[in-house]
Scaffold this active site. Structure first.
Site, short mmCIF file in Angstrom:
data_model
loop_
_atom_site.label_atom_id
_atom_site.label_comp_id
_atom_site.label_asym_id
_atom_site.label_seq_id
_atom_site.Cartn_x
_atom_site.Cartn_y
_atom_site.Cartn_z
N GLU A 35 172.58 19.81 34.94
CA GLU A 35 173.03 18.48 35.37
C GLU A 35 174.03 17.93 34.37
O GLU A 35 173.94 18.21 33.18
CB GLU A 35 171.86 17.49 35.37
CG GLU A 35 170.82 17.76 36.40
CD GLU A 35 169.62 16.84 36.23
OE1 GLU A 35 168.73 16.94 37.06
OE2 GLU A 35 169.58 16.04 35.26
N CYS B 286 177.73 12.74 29.99
CA CYS B 286 176.56 13.32 29.34
C CYS B 286 176.44 14.75 29.85
O CYS B 286 176.24 14.96 31.05
CB CYS B 286 175.34 12.48 29.69
SG CYS B 286 173.83 13.17 28.99
N CYS C 185 165.08 23.61 28.77
CA CYS C 185 164.93 23.49 27.31
C CYS C 185 163.58 24.07 26.92
O CYS C 185 162.58 23.84 27.60
CB CYS C 185 165.03 22.04 26.87
SG CYS C 185 164.94 21.84 25.06
N CYS D 78 159.22 18.91 24.69
CA CYS D 78 158.77 17.55 24.38
C CYS D 78 158.00 17.02 25.59
O CYS D 78 158.45 17.14 26.73
CB CYS D 78 159.96 16.66 24.08
SG CYS D 78 160.94 17.26 22.69
N CYS E 133 159.65 14.55 28.21
CA CYS E 133 161.00 14.85 28.70
C CYS E 133 160.95 15.73 29.95
O CYS E 133 160.29 16.77 29.97
CB CYS E 133 161.78 15.54 27.59
SG CYS E 133 163.36 16.22 28.14
N GLY F 255 168.76 20.53 27.45
CA GLY F 255 168.82 21.54 26.40
C GLY F 255 168.92 20.98 24.99
O GLY F 255 169.19 19.80 24.77
N GLU F 256 168.69 21.86 24.03
CA GLU F 256 168.77 21.51 22.61
C GLU F 256 170.05 22.14 22.05
O GLU F 256 170.11 23.34 21.83
CB GLU F 256 167.51 22.02 21.89
CG GLU F 256 167.57 21.93 20.38
CD GLU F 256 168.14 20.63 19.82
OE1 GLU F 256 167.72 19.53 20.22
OE2 GLU F 256 169.04 20.72 18.94
N SER G 210 173.33 15.29 20.17
CA SER G 210 171.98 14.81 19.92
C SER G 210 171.05 16.00 19.72
O SER G 210 170.99 16.90 20.56
CB SER G 210 171.51 13.98 21.12
OG SER G 210 170.13 13.67 20.99
N ASN H 37 161.66 6.43 29.72
CA ASN H 37 161.82 6.63 31.15
C ASN H 37 160.61 7.38 31.66
O ASN H 37 160.38 8.51 31.23
CB ASN H 37 163.04 7.51 31.43
CG ASN H 37 164.27 6.69 31.61
OD1 ASN H 37 164.23 5.63 32.21
ND2 ASN H 37 165.36 7.19 31.08
N CYS I 137 166.70 9.82 32.62
CA CYS I 137 165.50 10.36 32.00
C CYS I 137 165.65 10.41 30.49
O CYS I 137 164.91 11.09 29.80
CB CYS I 137 165.16 11.73 32.56
SG CYS I 137 166.57 12.71 32.98
N1 SAH Z 1 167.56 18.13 23.06
C1 SAH Z 1 168.33 17.11 22.49
C2 SAH Z 1 169.35 16.51 23.44
C3 SAH Z 1 168.91 16.27 24.84
S1 SAH Z 1 167.64 15.07 25.07
C4 SAH Z 1 167.44 16.04 21.90
O1 SAH Z 1 166.24 16.07 22.14
O2 SAH Z 1 167.96 15.21 21.18
C5 SAH Z 1 168.55 13.54 24.82
C6 SAH Z 1 167.69 12.34 24.45
O3 SAH Z 1 166.86 11.90 25.54
C7 SAH Z 1 166.75 12.62 23.31
O4 SAH Z 1 166.83 11.56 22.38
C8 SAH Z 1 165.41 12.67 23.99
O5 SAH Z 1 164.36 12.44 23.11
C9 SAH Z 1 165.58 11.60 25.04
N2 SAH Z 1 164.58 11.62 26.11
C10 SAH Z 1 164.11 12.68 26.77
N3 SAH Z 1 163.21 12.30 27.70
C11 SAH Z 1 163.13 10.96 27.64
C12 SAH Z 1 162.38 9.96 28.36
N4 SAH Z 1 161.53 10.32 29.32
N5 SAH Z 1 162.54 8.67 28.03
C13 SAH Z 1 163.41 8.32 27.06
N6 SAH Z 1 164.15 9.19 26.34
C14 SAH Z 1 164.00 10.51 26.62
FE1 SF4 Z 2 162.92 17.75 23.77
FE2 SF4 Z 2 165.59 17.31 23.98
FE3 SF4 Z 2 164.51 19.58 24.87
FE4 SF4 Z 2 164.00 17.32 26.16
S1 SF4 Z 2 165.98 18.30 25.96
S2 SF4 Z 2 162.51 18.95 25.61
S3 SF4 Z 2 163.94 15.88 24.48
S4 SF4 Z 2 164.53 18.89 22.75
#
Ligand code: SAH
Ligand code: SF4
Length: 348
Positions: A95, A108, A115, A119, A122, A165-166, A197, A296, A339
């Site tokens: 996406e 974005c 990923c 987390c 997420c 993704g990371e 990020s 979110n 999200c």
């Molecule tokens: N993997 C990287 C980049 C993608 S996630 C990272 O984790 O930084 C981008 C951002 O969205 C991160 O700060 C992540 O913690 C946040 N995020 C993911 N799911 C979320 C949710 N349900 N509510 C708020 N922020 C969220």
């Molecule tokens: Fe965690 Fe970022 Fe991967 Fe979502 S995209 S699982 S927030 S590392």
């Protein structure tokens, strides 16, 4: 379908020149193609009318020009946010989101399909990793929206690598992609317009600090309590908070650039005054900024976002310690482009 062909957006200019040499073509042809792809935003050899016909044919045989096939585009009601779902050549999905602000057009984009960090809060993490994106697949997301905006006589102003993704687990491809997008001879978007990020892959934060680019760095911190962070973000067991903050200090000292901390506020979990005090204590004295993002809600995570009143209280605690802080508007929630990873700009 096209798997034996090279995706043309995967190549650097020297690589493209080498390919043209192999075709018996002069290197200025590679430059022409480069400009056509990244500046005039052409999408097939037939559109590159500056090239002789036979060369266009040869290019079509050798290169693939379509990294992404749009599957679905969803617009928010206010039409300020457009999420597009793309299929990659092997059928995996990613996406990307276009957000319209008064003076900005922010994209974005994704760095991986899915990923593997997992987390708990997420949506992408709940789905697991399919694979890394190639540099060309990352670049192609930006070019796709750049073409769309060009039709409206508009252009991309900012790019955040905060989609699926990371990015620091696909470091080389992300950096190659940003290099092409930043290079004035290619897409030419200023380095300071990019933000990466990361969840906190410490060795890569150090590599990134040493790389000397002007791209912005955001760290998804969410709490400074190691036990809680390990529950939310499993990789915290490998890269704990204390070491992560040290790496951030290294980055700031090395680059003199501000680091952004992302903090998803989860009601009753990480949003108390004590949590804010603990955060302030940990990051005190660092050139930084804290983005507070009310959680979110996602299907796989049974917690609620912090109220806006409590978010303001949290923010005031940070400010009382001279830590700049903003509460983000959650953009595109109703189209599930909010999200968190499909991040929005912030305002208070
Ligand atoms: N993997 C990287 C980049 C993608 S996630 C990272 O984790 O930084 C981008 C951002 O969205 C991160 O700060 C992540 O913690 C946040 N995020 C993911 N799911 C979320 C949710 N349900 N509510 C708020 N922020 C969220
Ligand atoms: Fe965690 Fe970022 Fe991967 Fe979502 S995209 S699982 S927030 S590392």
């Amino acid at each position: 379908m096209n798997s034996q062909k090279t995706l043309i957006y995967d190549l650097s200019l020297p690589e493209l020149e080498a390919q043209f040499k192999a075709l018996g073509e002069p290197s200025f042809r590679a430059k022409q193609v480069w400009v056509a792809l990244y500046q005039t935003l052409r999408t097939s050899p037939d559109e590159i009318t500056t090239l002789p016909k036979n060369l266009r044919k040869k290019m079509g045989e050798r290169f693939s020009f379509q990294a992404l096939t749009p599957v679905r585009a969803i617009e928010s009601k206010d039409r300020q946010t457009v999420k597009t779902l793309f299929s990659l050549e092997d059928g995996h999905l990613i996406e990307a989101v276009l957000m319209y602000y008064d003076d900005r057009r922010t994209l974005c984009i994704s760095s991986q399909s899915g990923c593997g960090i997992g987390c708990s809060f997420c949506a992408t993490g709940q789905m697991g990793l399919n694979r890394d994106l190639s540099s060309g697949e990352i670049v192609a997301q930006v070019l796709y929206f750049a073409r769309q905006l060009a039709e409206e006589d508009d252009h991309v102003t900012n790019v955040v690598v905060m989609g699926m993704g990371e990015p620091f687990l696909n470091y080389d491809n992300v950096m190659d992609a940003l290099d092409r997008l930043n290079n004035p001879d290619a897409f030419g978007l200023g380095a300071r317009r990019f933000t990466i990020s990361t969840v906190g892959i410490i060795p890569k934060i150090r590599t990134f600090a040493d790389a000397g680019t002007q791209y912005n760095l955001a760290i998804s911190l969410h709490t400074v309590d190691d036990d809680l962070r390990s529950r939310l973000i499993p990789i915290n067991k490998v890269y704990p908070v204390g070491d992560l903050i040290k790496a951030c200090r290294y980055y700031v000292n090395k680059t003199s650039r501000r680091v952004t901390f992302e903090y998803a506020l989860i009601a009753g979990v990480n949003d108390s005054v004590e949590d804010a005090e603990a955060l302030a204590k940990k990051i005190r004295g660092m050139i930084c900024h804290v983005n507070l993002i009310p959680l979110n809600p996602t299907k796989g995570f049974d917690e609620a976002p912090t109220s806006s009143e409590q978010a303001s209280v949290f923010c005031e605690v940070l400010e009382s310690h001279n830590i700049p802080c903003t509460i983000r508007i959650r953009r595109g929630i109703e189209i599930e482009a909010g999200c968190g990873q499909l991040a929005a700009e912030y305002t208070k």
